[in-house]
Design an enzyme around this catalytic site. Structure first.
Site, PDB file in Angstrom:
ATOM      1  N   ARG A 184      62.142  25.036  12.215  1.00 26.32           N
ATOM      2  CA  ARG A 184      61.945  26.474  12.052  1.00 26.32           C
ATOM      3  C   ARG A 184      63.226  27.138  11.557  1.00 26.32           C
ATOM      4  NH1 ARG A 184      59.034  30.098  16.544  1.00 26.32           N
ATOM      5  NH2 ARG A 184      57.263  29.121  15.475  1.00 26.32           N
ATOM      6  N   GLY A 229      59.963  52.460  -1.769  1.00 27.52           N
ATOM      7  CA  GLY A 229      59.061  52.122  -2.864  1.00 27.52           C
ATOM      8  C   GLY A 229      57.627  52.111  -2.391  1.00 27.52           C
ATOM      9  N   GLU A 287      58.609  48.971   0.652  1.00 32.90           N
ATOM     10  CA  GLU A 287      57.841  49.433   1.809  1.00 32.90           C
ATOM     11  C   GLU A 287      56.341  49.516   1.525  1.00 32.90           C
ATOM     12  OE1 GLU A 287      59.083  53.375   2.854  1.00 32.90           O
ATOM     13  OE2 GLU A 287      58.773  54.163   0.826  1.00 32.90           O
ATOM     14  N   ASP A 316      62.446  56.568  -5.328  1.00 34.56           N
ATOM     15  CA  ASP A 316      61.594  55.528  -5.904  1.00 34.56           C
ATOM     16  C   ASP A 316      61.630  55.515  -7.431  1.00 34.56           C
ATOM     17  OD1 ASP A 316      60.934  55.246  -3.276  1.00 34.56           O
ATOM     18  OD2 ASP A 316      58.826  55.810  -3.495  1.00 34.56           O
ATOM     19  N   ARG A 329      69.999  32.026   8.189  1.00 31.46           N
ATOM     20  CA  ARG A 329      68.666  32.619   8.300  1.00 31.46           C
ATOM     21  C   ARG A 329      68.138  33.111   6.954  1.00 31.46           C
ATOM     22  NH1 ARG A 329      69.058  36.441  13.757  1.00 31.46           N
ATOM     23  NH2 ARG A 329      69.628  34.762  15.208  1.00 31.46           N
TER      24      ARG A 329
END
Length: 398
Positions: free
Chosen positions: A301, A200, A253, A157, A192
């Site tokens: 979508r 992190g 995260e 990190d 997509r």
């Protein structure tokens, strides 16, 4: 015993590429200077579980390091000394070694007296722990107990206070960029959103730097809770502008959505440093973007390719920087040992090697300066003021 004394090395917390090169650098230089070097196995656990008896088998807790041993390991990733998240000042009863179970009976125990006894038993003149702020916070405790400690910062990190750079960060950024670019082919093939969860917990450097390098269109960092509708609008605009109809978002995260009270966790269990295992924010963002996408895409979508990089970015061999920096850090640590200086953290400041007091590791948390480096309107880095900035730009703020 050597003529000059004995140095102990340990690695704690998560493994990263660059640990073995650091161990090698310390050991080679120390042996050349006339020291004996002992590798403490499994982080602080080795000093907790060691039995201070000359007749005891402590091969699982400590090993003598030689030139041949460290040369074989020095080009590899991980840590050949192994690691753990043991915290001797907060050791659960269930983690006590057998020979201490009668002496410590509380649910949580401070076994620092045993650690100090074992350091004396091993004859350690200096201890060099390599780890993140959790591991090094206990190193500071030992410094306060008059143990001669020289600390080396390590974490994916890059959030250890007191230094611009921590071992493992460059490889993490390099792998994140590489793997994100690989995943683009699938995202483009299926038109997509590509959502990638990266390391992190409190700091967003591992999402921000790859985005700045062009790996992603947007990033979500722990320092700024995101408005999911804003993200959906921006991601859809990115996708629709792209010739292959996809967009890429990196999610730390430890990131949170607006009105989300806490981070996303995999479960309730906490480690000895009080941390629950992070995971799941990428899943939440993916599901919400999929549901919101018709609002910004003419009622149609958009599906999601969702991937958590996890251990892929911390496994394997170190990149160039994580081979060079550990070598320098290890030699600076030996410079301190040779001068009799302890209680220091090896560091980098604005591209120059340096040291700071070890107390820096328990100071103010090192996080991204949002106002300076993160565009909250565009959810991506700011591309300005690069002159005279260090190599990794926003990591200079201590």
């Amino acid at each position: 015993m050597s003529s000059k004394g004995t140095i102990g090395i340990l690695t704690g917390g998560g493994d990263v590429p660059g640990l073995n090169p650091a161990i090698r650098a310390i050991t080679i230089r120390a042996l050349r200077e006339g020291y004996q070097v002992l590798g403490i196995r499994r982080g602080w656990a080795g000093l907790v579980e060691l039995v201070p008896d000359r007749q005891a088998d402590n091969s699982a807790n400590v090993q003598v390091l030689t030139k041949d041993i460290v040369n074989r390991a020095g080009r590899t990733g991980g840590t050949f000394l192994h690691t753990s998240r043991t915290r001797p000042s907060h050791l659960p009863k269930s983690n006590l070694p057998e020979h201490l179970r009668d002496k410590y009976t509380a649910e949580i125990n401070d076994v620092t007296p045993e650690v100090l006894r074992n350091i004396e038993f091993l004859g350690l003149d200096f201890l060099i722990p390599i780890g993140g702020d959790d591991t090094l916070s206990y190193a500071q405790r030992l410094h306060e107990e008059s143990v001669k400690v020289v600390a080396i910062p390590k974490t994916m990190d890059n959030d250890v206070p007191g230094t611009d750079y921590c071992i493992g960060f460059s490889t993490c950024v390099t792998r994140t960029i590489e793997l994100t670019h690989r995943l683009r082919t699938s995202a483009g093939s299926h038109e997509r959103y590509l959502i990638i969860e990266v390391f992190g917990r409190y700091a967003g450097f591992t999402a921000l730097l790859p985005t700045m390098a062009g790996a992603a269109d947007r990033c979500i960092i722990p320092e700024y809770p995101v408005d999911i509708e804003q993200l959906a609008r921006l991601a859809t605009e990115d996708r629709n502008r792209h010739p292959s109809k996809y967009s890429v978002i990196l999610v730390s995260e430890g990131a949170k959505l607006q009105h989300q009270e806490e981070m996303s966790f995999e479960g309730q269990e906490v480690d000895q440093y009080g941390h629950r295992k992070l995971g799941g924010i990428g899943d939440k963002v993916s599901a919400l973007l999929k549901d919101l996408s018709p609002r910004f895409n003419n009622g149609r979508r958009i599906n999601v390719l969702n991937q958590r990089l996890g251990y892929l970015v911390r496994s394997g061999e170190p990149d160039a920087l994580d081979s060079i920096v550990p070598m320098a850090f290890g030699n600076i640590a030996l410079d301190l040992v040779l001068s009799g200086t302890s209680g220091r953290l090896v560091a980098i400041h604005n591209g120059s090697y340096d040291t700071v007091p070890i107390t820096a590791v328990t100071g103010q948390k090192k996080i991204v300066d949002v106002e300076k480096y993160y565009n909250i309107e565009r959810l991506r880095p700011k591309y300005e003021s690069f002159m005279r900035q260090p190599l990794f730009i926003m990591t200079s703020d201590i």
